[in-house]
Write a protein that holds these residues in place. Sequence first.
Motif, PDB file in Angstrom:
ATOM      1  N   LYS C 142       0.892  -1.213  -0.425  1.00 37.44           N
ATOM      2  CA  LYS C 142       0.555   0.465  -0.687  1.00 37.44           C
ATOM      3  C   LYS C 142       0.786   1.849  -0.102  1.00 37.44           C
ATOM      4  O   LYS C 142       2.322   1.690   0.670  1.00 37.44           O
ATOM      5  N   ILE C 143       0.444   1.952  -0.712  1.00 37.20           N
ATOM      6  CA  ILE C 143       1.303   3.413  -0.903  1.00 37.20           C
ATOM      7  C   ILE C 143       0.597   4.443   0.375  1.00 37.20           C
ATOM      8  O   ILE C 143      -0.487   4.772   1.134  1.00 37.20           O
ATOM      9  N   ALA C 144       2.479   4.572   1.037  1.00 38.39           N
ATOM     10  CA  ALA C 144       1.672   4.982   2.238  1.00 38.39           C
ATOM     11  C   ALA C 144       2.755   6.054   2.160  1.00 38.39           C
ATOM     12  O   ALA C 144       3.771   5.336   3.332  1.00 38.39           O
ATOM     13  N   ILE C 145       3.229   7.119   2.092  1.00 38.45           N
ATOM     14  CA  ILE C 145       3.611   8.081   2.756  1.00 38.45           C
ATOM     15  C   ILE C 145       3.517   8.950   3.292  1.00 38.45           C
ATOM     16  O   ILE C 145       2.280   9.160   3.664  1.00 38.45           O
ATOM     17  N   ASP C 146       4.416   9.555   4.445  1.00 40.62           N
ATOM     18  CA  ASP C 146       4.491  10.139   5.507  1.00 40.62           C
ATOM     19  C   ASP C 146       4.403  11.575   5.302  1.00 40.62           C
ATOM     20  O   ASP C 146       5.344  12.100   5.199  1.00 40.62           O
ATOM     21  N   LEU C 147       3.168  12.357   5.482  1.00 39.42           N
ATOM     22  CA  LEU C 147       2.655  13.373   5.564  1.00 39.42           C
ATOM     23  C   LEU C 147       3.055  15.280   6.989  1.00 39.42           C
ATOM     24  O   LEU C 147       2.803  15.787   6.139  1.00 39.42           O
ATOM     25  N   SER C 148       3.468  14.179   7.221  1.00 39.59           N
ATOM     26  CA  SER C 148       3.935  14.887   8.999  1.00 39.59           C
ATOM     27  C   SER C 148       4.711  16.230   8.881  1.00 39.59           C
ATOM     28  O   SER C 148       4.209  17.003   9.284  1.00 39.59           O
ATOM     29  N   HIS C 149       6.120  15.751   8.244  1.00 41.05           N
ATOM     30  CA  HIS C 149       6.995  16.692   8.200  1.00 41.05           C
ATOM     31  C   HIS C 149       6.573  17.496   7.983  1.00 41.05           C
ATOM     32  O   HIS C 149       5.352  18.089   6.698  1.00 41.05           O
ATOM     33  N   PRO C 150       6.841  19.365   8.148  1.00 38.75           N
ATOM     34  CA  PRO C 150       6.425  20.685   7.460  1.00 38.75           C
ATOM     35  C   PRO C 150       7.097  21.259   6.012  1.00 38.75           C
ATOM     36  O   PRO C 150       6.256  20.877   5.487  1.00 38.75           O
ATOM     37  N   LYS C 151       7.984  19.491   5.749  1.00 42.45           N
ATOM     38  CA  LYS C 151       9.013  19.938   4.698  1.00 42.45           C
ATOM     39  C   LYS C 151       7.661  19.024   3.817  1.00 42.45           C
ATOM     40  O   LYS C 151       7.608  19.473   2.368  1.00 42.45           O
ATOM     41  N   MET C 152       7.259  18.454   4.287  1.00 39.43           N
ATOM     42  CA  MET C 152       6.383  17.649   3.285  1.00 39.43           C
ATOM     43  C   MET C 152       5.080  17.936   2.759  1.00 39.43           C
ATOM     44  O   MET C 152       4.769  17.681   1.717  1.00 39.43           O
ATOM     45  N   LYS C 153       4.623  18.854   4.175  1.00 39.44           N
ATOM     46  CA  LYS C 153       3.454  19.511   3.870  1.00 39.44           C
ATOM     47  C   LYS C 153       3.153  20.326   2.757  1.00 39.44           C
ATOM     48  O   LYS C 153       2.342  20.860   2.273  1.00 39.44           O
ATOM     49  N   GLU C 154       4.509  21.309   3.274  1.00 38.94           N
ATOM     50  CA  GLU C 154       4.981  22.254   2.493  1.00 38.94           C
ATOM     51  C   GLU C 154       4.825  21.396   0.625  1.00 38.94           C
ATOM     52  O   GLU C 154       4.646  22.349  -0.332  1.00 38.94           O
ATOM     53  N   MET C 155       5.590  20.443   0.179  1.00 40.56           N
ATOM     54  CA  MET C 155       5.142  19.721  -1.122  1.00 40.56           C
ATOM     55  C   MET C 155       3.927  19.805  -1.442  1.00 40.56           C
ATOM     56  O   MET C 155       4.430  19.982  -2.517  1.00 40.56           O
ATOM     57  N   TYR C 156       3.384  19.201  -0.419  1.00 41.58           N
ATOM     58  CA  TYR C 156       2.440  19.102  -1.288  1.00 41.58           C
ATOM     59  C   TYR C 156       1.488  19.967  -1.329  1.00 41.58           C
ATOM     60  O   TYR C 156       0.526  19.216  -2.795  1.00 41.58           O
ATOM     61  N   ALA C 157       1.790  21.034  -0.621  1.00 43.22           N
ATOM     62  CA  ALA C 157       0.907  22.515  -1.492  1.00 43.22           C
ATOM     63  C   ALA C 157       1.786  22.610  -1.862  1.00 43.22           C
ATOM     64  O   ALA C 157       0.287  22.664  -2.907  1.00 43.22           O
ATOM     65  N   LEU C 158       2.572  22.684  -2.293  1.00 44.84           N
ATOM     66  CA  LEU C 158       3.488  23.244  -3.778  1.00 44.84           C
ATOM     67  C   LEU C 158       3.165  22.187  -5.193  1.00 44.84           C
ATOM     68  O   LEU C 158       2.399  22.441  -5.786  1.00 44.84           O
ATOM     69  N   GLY C 159       3.079  21.023  -4.398  1.00 47.13           N
ATOM     70  CA  GLY C 159       2.322  19.670  -6.152  1.00 47.13           C
ATOM     71  C   GLY C 159       1.006  20.479  -6.569  1.00 47.13           C
ATOM     72  O   GLY C 159       0.917  20.133  -7.368  1.00 47.13           O
ATOM     73  N   GLU C 160       0.272  20.643  -5.192  1.00 48.17           N
ATOM     74  CA  GLU C 160      -1.143  20.855  -5.616  1.00 48.17           C
ATOM     75  C   GLU C 160      -1.461  22.219  -6.271  1.00 48.17           C
ATOM     76  O   GLU C 160      -1.982  22.249  -7.329  1.00 48.17           O
ATOM     77  N   LYS C 161      -1.013  23.145  -6.013  1.00 50.74           N
ATOM     78  CA  LYS C 161      -0.761  24.332  -6.843  1.00 50.74           C
ATOM     79  C   LYS C 161      -0.208  24.086  -8.217  1.00 50.74           C
ATOM     80  O   LYS C 161      -0.558  24.451  -9.304  1.00 50.74           O
ATOM     81  N   ALA C 162       0.978  23.057  -8.157  1.00 54.37           N
ATOM     82  CA  ALA C 162       1.738  23.014 -10.214  1.00 54.37           C
ATOM     83  C   ALA C 162       0.590  22.395 -10.210  1.00 54.37           C
ATOM     84  O   ALA C 162       0.456  22.918 -11.888  1.00 54.37           O
ATOM     85  N   PHE C 163       0.083  21.652  -9.885  1.00 53.18           N
ATOM     86  CA  PHE C 163      -1.053  20.479 -10.709  1.00 53.18           C
ATOM     87  C   PHE C 163      -1.684  22.058 -11.778  1.00 53.18           C
ATOM     88  O   PHE C 163      -2.614  20.874 -12.494  1.00 53.18           O
ATOM     89  N   TYR C 164      -2.630  22.502 -10.735  1.00 52.41           N
ATOM     90  CA  TYR C 164      -3.169  23.383 -11.427  1.00 52.41           C
ATOM     91  C   TYR C 164      -2.912  24.519 -12.072  1.00 52.41           C
ATOM     92  O   TYR C 164      -3.353  25.346 -12.602  1.00 52.41           O
ATOM     93  N   TYR C 165      -1.574  24.910 -12.239  1.00 54.91           N
ATOM     94  CA  TYR C 165      -0.781  25.904 -12.639  1.00 54.91           C
ATOM     95  C   TYR C 165      -0.895  25.481 -14.544  1.00 54.91           C
ATOM     96  O   TYR C 165       0.182  24.884 -14.918  1.00 54.91           O
ATOM     97  N   ARG C 166      -1.774  26.729 -14.980  1.00 50.24           N
ATOM     98  CA  ARG C 166      -1.084  27.061 -15.958  1.00 50.24           C
ATOM     99  C   ARG C 166      -0.189  27.817 -17.057  1.00 50.24           C
ATOM    100  O   ARG C 166       0.049  29.118 -16.498  1.00 50.24           O
ATOM    101  N   THR C 167       0.138  27.142 -17.741  1.00 53.97           N
ATOM    102  CA  THR C 167       1.771  28.060 -18.343  1.00 53.97           C
ATOM    103  C   THR C 167       1.682  27.624 -19.474  1.00 53.97           C
ATOM    104  O   THR C 167       0.996  26.043 -19.933  1.00 53.97           O
ATOM    105  N   GLY C 168       3.042  27.646 -20.145  1.00 50.29           N
ATOM    106  CA  GLY C 168       3.215  27.446 -21.545  1.00 50.29           C
ATOM    107  C   GLY C 168       2.238  27.537 -22.623  1.00 50.29           C
ATOM    108  O   GLY C 168       1.413  28.206 -22.549  1.00 50.29           O
TER     109      GLY C 168
END
Lengths: 199, 103, 265
Positions: C142-168
């Motif tokens: 099972k996919i089991a990544i630990d999102l508890s570390h602040p840097k993981m939380k930030e990466m998740y938030a950045l990833g979500e933003k990047a996912f919706y980021y229109r460009t190009g």
Amino acid sequence: MKKLFIVAPLALCASVAMADELQAKVEDMMLKSFQANGIATLERQKQDEVQKACSSPTPPDADTMKRLEAAEMATIKWPADGHYIDGDWKEGQKIALSGRGLTWTDKTPDNNGGGCYNCHAMDPKEVSAGTIGVSLEGYGKTRGNSEEVIKYTWGKLWNSKAYNACSDMPRNGFGGILTEVQIRHVMAYLFDPASPVNQ
Amino acid sequence: MASPMRIRAAAKDGVTEVRVLMAHVMETGQRKDSSGALIPAHFITELSARHNDKLVLSAQFGPSVSTNPYLAFKFNGGAKGDKLAVTWVDNKGDTRSDEVQIA
Amino acid sequence: MRKQFKAVALSLALAFAAPAFAQDELNFDAYREMLADGNPAELYEMEGEELWRTARGPKNATLEQCDLGLGAGVVPGAAAQLPRHFADTDRVQDLESRLMYCMETLQGIPSEQIIKGKFLKDERAKLAALVAYVVTHSNGEKIAIDLSHPKMKEMYALGEKAFYYRTGAMDFACSSCHSQDGKRIRATQLPNITKPEGAAAGWGSWPAYRVSNSQFWTMQHRLWDCFRQQRTAEPIFASDVTIALSVFMAGKGNGAEAVWPGVKR
């Protein structure tokens, strides 16, 4: 009560500040995580107003949408001679089928495909058609060729964001993806009674 | 130099099932590279499988077989611990043999 | 598909024959099922296993002391918990950037060689083989990544933003193609990554062997080609955007079973 009254706006300010900080970080990341390669320069990593406004799961408010759409509408180049649909549908078909162009492996920014079939069904005989956009099967046959329909279609092909600021469709004419001549061919593919789209 | 095959052989109720994955480009000789030059044909032509040195399968391959071919077959006989060896030869004379114990 | 197939002998079960499928359904599930037995990704896995144990590089060392998050040398289950925050680098790393770090620190192979390299070539190709080896040992986990570390939380938030980021050049974001159920680009089915099951389908089926071009693609490679088709500039290997999107996908897919390595048409 008084205490709560003060704390709530502060918390709001803090969350707004955090959102701004995150936005700044993502903009920085979208630039620094990329490198220029051939025709795909870093300019592509900078958002214009429409791109920026449409980069969240929810579209902006109605007034913003209207304002953006009006600005995009003003960019549309209408055919000077008034000839909208007298292109060659066979050329239009080639453009609709081709998804090539504008990647960092393409040598020139010209001679691009329209990539229409990536998202739209057009010729009912073409089974490998995407489903993100609406089906355009029988486009001219079902919608007719009134001036209104023809002008809308030209405008949509040239700059889709003029009609929906957050449309998923690329701005073919405005963005230099297709030339005016190519768009005329795609128009013929959509409207010509002899085109497979209308069979 | 030829890369190793992955061979799995399992005996059950007197029948051995063999599954072989081969690493090979299997070039048809009809494709062109980015400069338009023909890529020379390079494909496996013959394959044989032996159970304790007894031939149980002999096959002819050609350019119509995919890159990194996968082959599965069964033969009567074979028992746990027996040797199962597979050998292929290609049109450039390259060859590869690998051997496993039947599980 | 670049090649036609034919059976070479009647008595053989030849899984390299393309099965007939109803074109109007554009459903490749049966085809994928047939491919799953005999996934050529195993050839890369074999190469990767050998590379893991082979002393290489200026330091002539193996990777057997590489810590993928579960302790030095522990491979089983490691991929299911990546990306993660690593205390020794104080960075969020995915499997590829972590392996690259191990290759540099243990073997002395400069990361620059991989970052500036090309997919399917040289050290980056070796890295891909190592990926095949490591993920195989998390297959079915099972996919089991630990999102508890602040840097993981930030990466998740950045990833979500990047996912919706229109460009190009074509205004595309990841979300342009991956935010609705049951959509296709041409005949290719698109996972809806805004939902856990779609995110898991994407994250949990790459890296994969692609039958249509006979290549093994890692997730870095997959994302790189997504951006190519999105008409952005070129994402840098293992750059923040690739890690952020990986954390976003894996985090959203947490709890779902990974099928590693995958096989695609």
